[in-house]
Design an enzyme around this catalytic site. Structure first.
Site, PDB file in Angstrom:
ATOM      1  CE  LYS A  91       7.460  -3.204   1.799  1.00 12.98           C
ATOM      2  NZ  LYS A  91       6.851  -2.512   0.926  1.00 12.98           N
TER       3      LYS A  91
HETATM    4  C1  PLP Z   1       5.517  -2.555   0.041  1.00 12.39           C
HETATM    5  C2  PLP Z   1       5.212  -3.023  -1.282  1.00 12.39           C
HETATM    6  C3  PLP Z   1       4.420  -2.003  -2.059  1.00 12.39           C
HETATM    7  C4  PLP Z   1       3.715  -0.753  -1.896  1.00 12.39           C
HETATM    8  O1  PLP Z   1       4.452   0.069  -1.239  1.00 12.39           O
HETATM    9  P1  PLP Z   1       3.696   1.062  -0.152  1.00 12.39           P
HETATM   10  O2  PLP Z   1       5.197   2.043   0.135  1.00 12.39           O
HETATM   11  O3  PLP Z   1       3.298   0.261   0.980  1.00 12.39           O
HETATM   12  O4  PLP Z   1       2.635   1.664  -0.961  1.00 12.39           O
HETATM   13  C5  PLP Z   1       4.699  -2.459  -3.754  1.00 12.39           C
HETATM   14  N1  PLP Z   1       5.328  -3.334  -4.223  1.00 12.39           N
HETATM   15  C6  PLP Z   1       5.708  -4.426  -3.117  1.00 12.39           C
HETATM   16  C7  PLP Z   1       6.643  -5.840  -3.733  1.00 12.39           C
HETATM   17  C8  PLP Z   1       5.862  -4.071  -1.938  1.00 12.39           C
HETATM   18  O5  PLP Z   1       6.559  -5.015  -0.726  1.00 12.39           O
END
Ligand code: PLP
Length: 377
Positions: A183
């Protein structure tokens, strides 16, 4: 063989390592001062919206739906063009998920589709800023509020972006973030919920920490003794440790440069691919200043899978984001059928995420562009 390029990866520098090591040598590995510092640092990039740090983006969604009071009998209107957690976290609270279709151009949920999906049972409208491009958050908030519901923005892709001049995190009733390594910034695993409303914030903080009430003024049995803490509503342990919060604060200090680099790489792909027959480059709507998490190419001539395999064989770790959520067997088994959201199914059939991360070099992008041009030549 050329170096393998993943579709996303973290950017870690010595200052990040030092920030983590400092906390490791201190008194507080968790529940200490680095947590509040990280929450304040995050608020500084979300227009001052208070934040609750949690252990993942999924935890953030679970906490946000809890804060909204989502439970059995409630409906949550949700985009199908997202990672499964956006919908699964609502289902785990006992809610019924109602999918509203997305634009086949942007992957973002469409306002009329949300309006049509609203019923008197709707408690939350959950939108995702797909690839980092903000959804139509002001219109969505209006539609949600007109129905007495809250707007939840899953901003797992979009921390650092703005919509009509306002920062992500200041646009919805509840905003959730993920700090997974791919991210826009990372704490290894981690996430956060941002919200302005003090009651929502208090419920989010409570759910993160077992629902424990330590404030004597709020306790039912305040004379029990100095050790006493009591639970008024169920919660879980979703506390993000100080060790990871320190990494988060260190990363946040570089968010501007991460966002700038992602924008520059995104623009380089645009310039290199916009004239290729058979693909469409991502759309940016007026008013959006995205913090691009993904470079979401659309492959229009039915050759997405062939291009995926072609690039993978050449060490380019492209990804597909996402299979429509209701295609997952857990939703199919509940009766959701293919064909439910044609926009999302079209988008899914075409989407291919190209490598995009701050330390990616211009020459890496040029290599990806050359391979794609070669494929279509
Ligand atoms: C990555 C992601 C999540 C979940 O996040 P984690 O930290 O992996 O639990 C939820 N929604 C979206 C749109 C994502 O890209």
């Amino acid at each position: 063989m050329a170096e393998f390029l993943p579709y996303g990866r973290q950017s870690i520098v010595d200052a990040d390592v030092a920030a983590v090591a400092e906390v490791l040598r201190g008194d507080w590995l968790t529940t200490g001062p680095a947590v509040e510092r990280f929450e304040a640092d995050l608020a500084a990039v979300t227009g001052g919206t208070p934040a609750v740090a949690v252990t993942s983006g999924t935890a953030a969604l679970h906490v946000a739906y809890a804060a909204a009071g989502v439970g059995p009998g409630d409906e949550v209107v949700c985009t199908p063009m997202t990672f499964v957690a956006t919908a699964a976290a609502a289902a785990l609270h006992g809610a019924t998920v109602v999918f509203a279709d997305v634009s086949p151009e942007t992957g973002n949920v469409e306002v009329p589709a949300v309006r049509a999906a609203i019923t008197p049972r709707t408690k939350v409208v959950a939108a995702v800023d797909f690839a980092g491009h903000p959804a139509a958050l002001d219109e969505l908030a209006q539609v949600a509020h007109d129905a007495g519901a809250l707007l939840l923005e899953d901003a797992a892709h979009s921390v650092g972006g703005t919509w009509r001049g306002r920062p992500v995190g200041a646009l919805a009733d509840l905003t959730t973030f993920s700090f997974f390594p791919t991210k826009n910034l990372t704490t290894a695993e981690g996430g956060a919920v941002s919200c302005v409303d003090p009651e929502l914030l208090a419920r989010a903080r409570g759910f993160r920490n077992h629902g424990l009430v330590r404030d004597r003024d709020l306790q039912r049995f305040p004379d029990e003794g100095g050790w006493h803490q009591e639970v008024h509503a169920f919660g879980l342990n979703y506390r993000l440790p100080d060790v990871l919060c320190a990494l988060g604060s260190s990363q946040l200090s570089r968010l501007d440069s991460f966002v700038a680099r992602r924008r520059a790489l995104h623009a380089r792909y645009d310039a290199g691919l916009s004239d290729v027959d058979g693909v469409a480059t991502p759309v940016t709507l007026p008013g959006a200043q995205p913090a691009w998490h993904l470079y979401a190419l659309r492959v229009r001539d039915g050759r997405r899978r062939a291009l995926y395999e072609h690039l993978r064989e050449r060490g380019i770790g492209v990804q597909v984001n996402y299979v429509p959520v209701y295609w997952h067997p857990v939703f199919a088994d509940l009766g959701y059928r293919r064909g439910l959201c044609p926009g999302a199914e079209t988008f899914y059939a075409q989407e291919l995420s190209l490598p995009l991360w701050p330390d990616l070099r211009d020459t890496d992008v040029d290599r990806v562009i050359d391979e794609i041009r070669g494929f279509f030549a």
